[in-house]
Design an enzyme around this catalytic site. Sequence first.
Site, short mmCIF file in Angstrom:
data_model
loop_
_atom_site.label_atom_id
_atom_site.label_comp_id
_atom_site.label_asym_id
_atom_site.label_seq_id
_atom_site.Cartn_x
_atom_site.Cartn_y
_atom_site.Cartn_z
N ASP A 39 -2.99 -4.49 -31.79
CA ASP A 39 -2.95 -5.85 -31.25
C ASP A 39 -4.35 -6.28 -30.83
O ASP A 39 -5.19 -5.44 -30.49
CB ASP A 39 -2.01 -5.92 -30.04
CG ASP A 39 -0.55 -5.73 -30.44
OD1 ASP A 39 -0.21 -5.98 -31.61
OD2 ASP A 39 0.25 -5.34 -29.56
N ARG A 46 3.92 -1.08 -25.67
CA ARG A 46 4.22 -2.09 -24.64
C ARG A 46 5.72 -2.12 -24.33
O ARG A 46 6.13 -2.35 -23.19
CB ARG A 46 3.70 -3.47 -25.04
CG ARG A 46 4.00 -3.95 -26.42
CD ARG A 46 3.07 -5.11 -26.80
NE ARG A 46 3.05 -5.32 -28.23
CZ ARG A 46 3.54 -6.40 -28.85
NH1 ARG A 46 4.07 -7.38 -28.14
NH2 ARG A 46 3.47 -6.53 -30.15
N ASP A 64 2.96 -7.59 -22.63
CA ASP A 64 1.63 -7.16 -22.19
C ASP A 64 1.04 -8.22 -21.28
O ASP A 64 1.71 -9.20 -20.93
CB ASP A 64 0.71 -6.85 -23.39
CG ASP A 64 0.51 -8.05 -24.31
OD1 ASP A 64 0.72 -9.21 -23.87
OD2 ASP A 64 0.13 -7.84 -25.48
N TYR A 87 -2.31 7.20 -27.24
CA TYR A 87 -2.80 6.04 -26.50
C TYR A 87 -2.96 6.40 -25.02
O TYR A 87 -2.23 7.26 -24.50
CB TYR A 87 -1.81 4.86 -26.58
CG TYR A 87 -1.52 4.36 -27.96
CD1 TYR A 87 -2.22 3.27 -28.49
CD2 TYR A 87 -0.51 4.94 -28.74
CE1 TYR A 87 -1.93 2.79 -29.76
CE2 TYR A 87 -0.22 4.46 -30.01
CZ TYR A 87 -0.94 3.38 -30.51
OH TYR A 87 -0.65 2.91 -31.77
#
Length: 302
Positions: A38, A179, A80, A66
């Site tokens: 993203d 997310r 988010d 991540y």
Amino acid sequence: MDGVLLLNKPKGMTSHDCVAKVRRLLGVKKAGHTGTLDPNVSGVLPICLGKATRIAEFLTGTTKTYEGKVTLGAATTTEDADGDIIAARPVDRSIARAEIEAVFDSLTGEIEQTPPMYSAVKVGGKKLYEYARAGIEVERPTRRVTIYELELLDECEQFFGKTVSFRFRVTCSKGTYVRTLAVMIGERLGYPAHMSDLIRTASGPFRLEDCVTFEDVERRAADGTADALLIPIERALFHLPKYEINDKVAEKVKNGALLRLPAFLEKLDGPVVLVSPEREALALYVKHPAHPGLMKPLKVFR
């Protein structure tokens, strides 16, 4: 230029924008990334150049790692920090580290996720974010993903305040929406939540410390040494089994010939990399589906 460029993607750019910029800086026609990040996410973005675009599909299915931050107290449209707040509830109690770790344990393993409306998943031939931007809510298919490891990075024993944030590290399978995982963590703690920060630190065998920035690419392109930034195809495929062949067989491989399947590859489930005596990747071969004892070319590189 044939190989994989490991880019440390900056925030504020789409993955497509990054590919276009690399293509422009290096003057290459063929380029593609191996897994979308993203715009507000930074980190490891492998970009395949030239002949390496033919191996992109074998890099996209690898695990990803991540490091991110969950913020409790507010949920957003995009899950988010970029979205509009759609639910809010002040955190009205202290949350113990042990409680968060118990939630993490409950979400480790194979889980079901529903992709967010603001995502590139297609439903009825259109991407979900296209429906979302038009204000249309559609039924989203659930998917099964695997969380291999989920670790709390903050050292606090108690978390408190009207909003509570904590950092985590996750290693997960292809297709995982981190997310959405942040939202699920909040739900199990009893609060609306969103992911407030995220960086991809690994994509398969590729690590953040091995990545280069756009500034590195620009500097190398200017002095004519950009080739040195690329990972060769054979190194990019090092997670696959290898089979070394001699020069005579290599000539057959270059012409796409069928080959006998070596005994040690009889249990092969997926492609094998055929390499020259100089360890140069020549092709990817797979078991022949109709002729036992033979293997056929899947991709020929040289």
